[in-house]
Scaffold this active site. Structure first.
Site, PDB file in Angstrom:
ATOM      1  N   GLU A 185       0.826  -1.206   0.000  1.00  9.21           N
ATOM      2  CA  GLU A 185       0.000   0.000   0.000  1.00  9.21           C
ATOM      3  C   GLU A 185       0.861   1.257   0.000  1.00  9.21           C
ATOM      4  O   GLU A 185       0.563   2.230  -0.705  1.00  9.21           O
ATOM      5  CB  GLU A 185      -0.945  -0.002   1.206  1.00  9.21           C
ATOM      6  CG  GLU A 185      -1.981  -1.107   1.199  1.00  9.21           C
ATOM      7  CD  GLU A 185      -3.061  -0.911   0.141  1.00  9.21           C
ATOM      8  OE1 GLU A 185      -3.021   0.095  -0.584  1.00  9.21           O
ATOM      9  OE2 GLU A 185      -3.944  -1.781   0.045  1.00  9.21           O
ATOM     10  N   GLU A 222     -18.310  -6.075  -2.664  1.00  5.85           N
ATOM     11  CA  GLU A 222     -16.917  -6.500  -2.577  1.00  5.85           C
ATOM     12  C   GLU A 222     -16.736  -7.944  -3.047  1.00  5.85           C
ATOM     13  O   GLU A 222     -15.721  -8.285  -3.642  1.00  5.85           O
ATOM     14  CB  GLU A 222     -16.410  -6.338  -1.142  1.00  5.85           C
ATOM     15  CG  GLU A 222     -14.932  -6.576  -0.970  1.00  5.85           C
ATOM     16  CD  GLU A 222     -14.072  -5.456  -1.534  1.00  5.85           C
ATOM     17  OE1 GLU A 222     -12.859  -5.470  -1.290  1.00  5.85           O
ATOM     18  OE2 GLU A 222     -14.614  -4.548  -2.216  1.00  5.85           O
ATOM     19  N   GLU A 263     -12.126  -0.014 -10.129  1.00  7.27           N
ATOM     20  CA  GLU A 263     -11.766  -0.990 -11.172  1.00  7.27           C
ATOM     21  C   GLU A 263     -12.742  -1.010 -12.349  1.00  7.27           C
ATOM     22  O   GLU A 263     -12.332  -1.104 -13.514  1.00  7.27           O
ATOM     23  CB  GLU A 263     -11.636  -2.383 -10.555  1.00  7.27           C
ATOM     24  CG  GLU A 263     -10.350  -2.601  -9.785  1.00  7.27           C
ATOM     25  CD  GLU A 263     -10.328  -1.928  -8.429  1.00  7.27           C
ATOM     26  OE1 GLU A 263      -9.232  -1.766  -7.855  1.00  7.27           O
ATOM     27  OE2 GLU A 263     -11.419  -1.554  -7.931  1.00  7.27           O
TER      28      GLU A 263
END
Length: 643
Positions: free
Chosen positions: A218, A467, A486
């Site tokens: 991250e 999710e 996405e």
């Protein structure tokens, strides 16, 4: 006989009228309604009585929903007439209804229209306004903390009271994460004054000498990648986004990137495989008693950022450790299937998680094999990607062979055991929605069209992507939506490849849903429950760095990104990087001569592989038709429970 002539004349007149209406596109009222929906307040939107989607069929007439039976190894027999049926080989359910009329006409009416320039400009401005609302509220209520709580209008940093709260602490490092992550979005949107102000704030206020334990992955993609992107924008001699130069700039962002990367390097030490530890303390190194297990994507998706840093600094260390990790993972793949698992022990090389798929734990590993090749030109990266893609097609892909023709279930990529290739479960996750965009980059546009349509159908059903979605049960397994980018990313790249206005309609739907369901008092909030539309008080930094950026670029036809001749690439966090000749000198091979010298690609060879012209397998005559035939689009809608 006169009455027959009259009927025929009236019929011909009616058909001519329909043809003229189709050519003219939808009326002004249609677009005014959609713009009003986009502009309305959250409270007004919640009371909106418009139909939420396609018309409902009476229960007595509705066909029984298919359950992707061919993926599970058993036959399914639907009902209805018209359309092809599955072969006796059991490779998919019957396509219900369809043909050339009925409900299929609705898809043509809704999507196969030219998209007015005025509407597109207003949607571009709406996407810019969405970013500005989130960014301005972060600066007003949260800076210098890492994230904005958009409901309470407060900032959020690491959870010091609960170190085991990895959902927060993996990401938030007490380094103004949202501001850093948003830097290049400001530049792409042409806001030079705010870009300069933000860069100066980062230089003056951010320090990585902090007692924060963060996830290496991250910190790399969100912070390191953004610092490098902004540095390249500032120092680009061509200044494509307007004058983003900063008076007196002395490579401070590059130095900060170097400082951060040095603090991440201990993760690569004391590991027997070369695969890094998942977490590191920015001040003290790897914490004692650290977990020896890491996911494939987390360990194997560092090469783009570390490689850029090495090549800008002339220091091979960073690229070498990242390449060593990629090769270590690659060498652990199954000899039988060529697949990798999703969780590995960094000391033993033993696969703890044997699931192989395209979502969480594996997604960006595949993405960075291809993007490393595009950026650096090392053929071994492309060779690994091609081998991986072949294994994915052989073992993960289910459904009919062709996206836009033939019989059976639509193509879908499932989760399998890495050694046997057998189905492990019946869910996919929202991160997998990135894959159509990756397929665009390699020119596999037809397959990308089908997979994108599946995720868009889920979005239409819920106004968001849960999710995790169970395609067998036609229901979410994990119900939250944290504003992920996405689907927007793949929509943008498919539009760039096809120029089909269908994808502008998709983008408009996504923009409307975000405004209607996620807008909060001081920003945009995570959906805690995609069905009930309850919110969670968190706006992750990728909403500004990716979701808003891709929406803006989708509608901004004149953006310099689209006028550059494909000289830009996006990282997995959406940070923009120019294909710079400075990045094509690989020092790591000279420093470590035991590594085999990888063959470099030529400049024109790179352009051929990363060019929109490589995607022109979608014929020009289909540009204003649906990218997916109506009967197949309706089939996908059935299979996610929309109809």
């Amino acid at each position: 006989m006169q009455w027959r002539s009259l009927v025929l004349a009236l019929l011909a007149l009616r058909l001519a009228g329909h043809a003229l209406l189709w050519l003219a596109g939808p009326g002004v009222g249609y677009y005014q309604q959609r713009l009003r929906a986009l502009a309305c307040s959250p409270a007004a939107a919640a009371q909106d009585a418009r139909p939420s989607g396609r018309p409902c069929l009476p229960a007595a007439l509705a066909p029984p929903p298919p359950h992707w039976a061919s993926f599970l190894g058993r036959a399914w027999e639907g009902s209805g007439s018209g359309g092809p049926s599955s072969s006796s080989g059991g490779r998919g359910g019957r396509l219900v209804g369809g043909g050339e009329g009925g409900l299929d006409d609705e898809y043509e009416q809704r999507y196969s229209r030219a998209f007015p320039a005025q509407l597109r400009a207003q949607l571009r401005d709406a996407a810019r306004g969405m970013f500005a609302f989130g960014y301005d509220n972060y600066m007003a209520h949260a800076f210098p903390q890492d994230e904005l709580n958009p409901i309470d209008c407060r900032g959020r940093g690491p959870d010091r009271d609960n170190p085991s709260n990895l959902n927060i602490n993996d990401v938030l490092g007490n380094y103004s994460l949202t501001l850093i992550d948003a830097l290049d979005t400001l530049a792409v949107m042409g806001n030079s004054s705010e870009f300069r102000k933000a860069v100066k704030l980062v230089i003056e206020t951010v320090s990585f000498d902090t007692d924060s334990t963060v996830q290496v992955f991250e910190a790399t993609i969100r912070v390191l990648g953004s610092l490098l992107s902004a540095h390249i924008i500032i120092t680009d001699a061509k200044q494509p986004f307007g004058d983003m130069t900063i008076k007196g700039y002395d490579n401070e962002l590059l130095h900060m990137a170097h400082d951060l990367a040095v603090r991440l390097l201990p993760a690569f030490e004391n590991t027997k495989t070369g695969i890094p530890f998942p977490r590191v303390n920015l001040r003290t190194g790897v914490p004692s008693g650290s977990n020896n297990e890491t996911c494939t994507a987390g360990a194997g998706s560092l090469l783009v950022e570390f490689g850029i840093l090495s090549r800008l600094l002339g220091d091979s260390t960073f690229e070498w450790v990242a390449r060593r990790a990629v090769k270590a993972l690659w060498n652990l793949r199954s000899n039988g299937t060529g697949l990798l698992g999703n969780v590995v022990n960094i000391q033993t090389g033993h696969w703890v998680g044997k699931q192989s798929g395209l979502g969480a734990g594996l997604d960006s590993f595949y993405e960075y094999l291809l993007k490393s090749y595009i950026l650096f030109g090392e053929k071994e990266d492309l060779e690994m990607f091609n081998d991986a893609y072949q294994s994915i097609q052989s073992h993960l892909r289910r459904g009919r062979e062709a996206c836009n023709e033939g019989e059976g279930d639509p193509p879908l990529y499932v989760n399998v055991n890495m050694f046997s290739g057998q189905l492990m479960n019946t869910w996919i996750d929202s991160l997998q929605a990135f894959f159509p965009g990756l397929q665009v980059l390699i020119g596999d546009v037809e397959d990308a069209i089908c997979l994108h349509a599946f995720y868009y159908a889920i979005w239409k059903r819920y106004g968001a992507l849960p999710e995790r979605y169970n395609w067998q049960l036609q229901a979410p397994d994990v119900l939250f939506y944290p504003l992920r980018p996405e689907l927007v990313e793949s929509t943008y790249l498919l539009y760039q490849a096809t120029k089909n206005p269908f994808y502008l309609h998709v983008g408009m739907d996504i923009l409307q849903s975000l405004e209607k369901y996620t807008r909060a008092k001081c920003g945009y909030a995570t959906l805690h429950h995609v069905i009930e539309k309850s919110k969670e008080d968190r706006m992750e930094s990728f909403f500004l760095s990716e979701t808003c950026k891709y929406l803006f670029l989708l509608f901004d036809e004149e953006n310099p990104v689209h006028k550059s001749g494909n000289r830009f690439m996006f990282t997995t966090e959406g940070h923009i990087v120019s294909l710079d000749k400075r990045l094509r000198v690989s020092l790591w091979q000279d420093t470590f001569p035991e590594e085999k010298k990888a063959e470099k690609i030529k400049r024109n060879e790179l352009r051929a592989n990363n060019s929109i012209s490589n995607c022109n397998r979608v014929p020009d005559e289909r540009r204003y038709l649906l990218p997916l035939k109506s009967i197949y689009m309706r089939q996908i809608d059935q299979m996610v429970g929309l109809i």
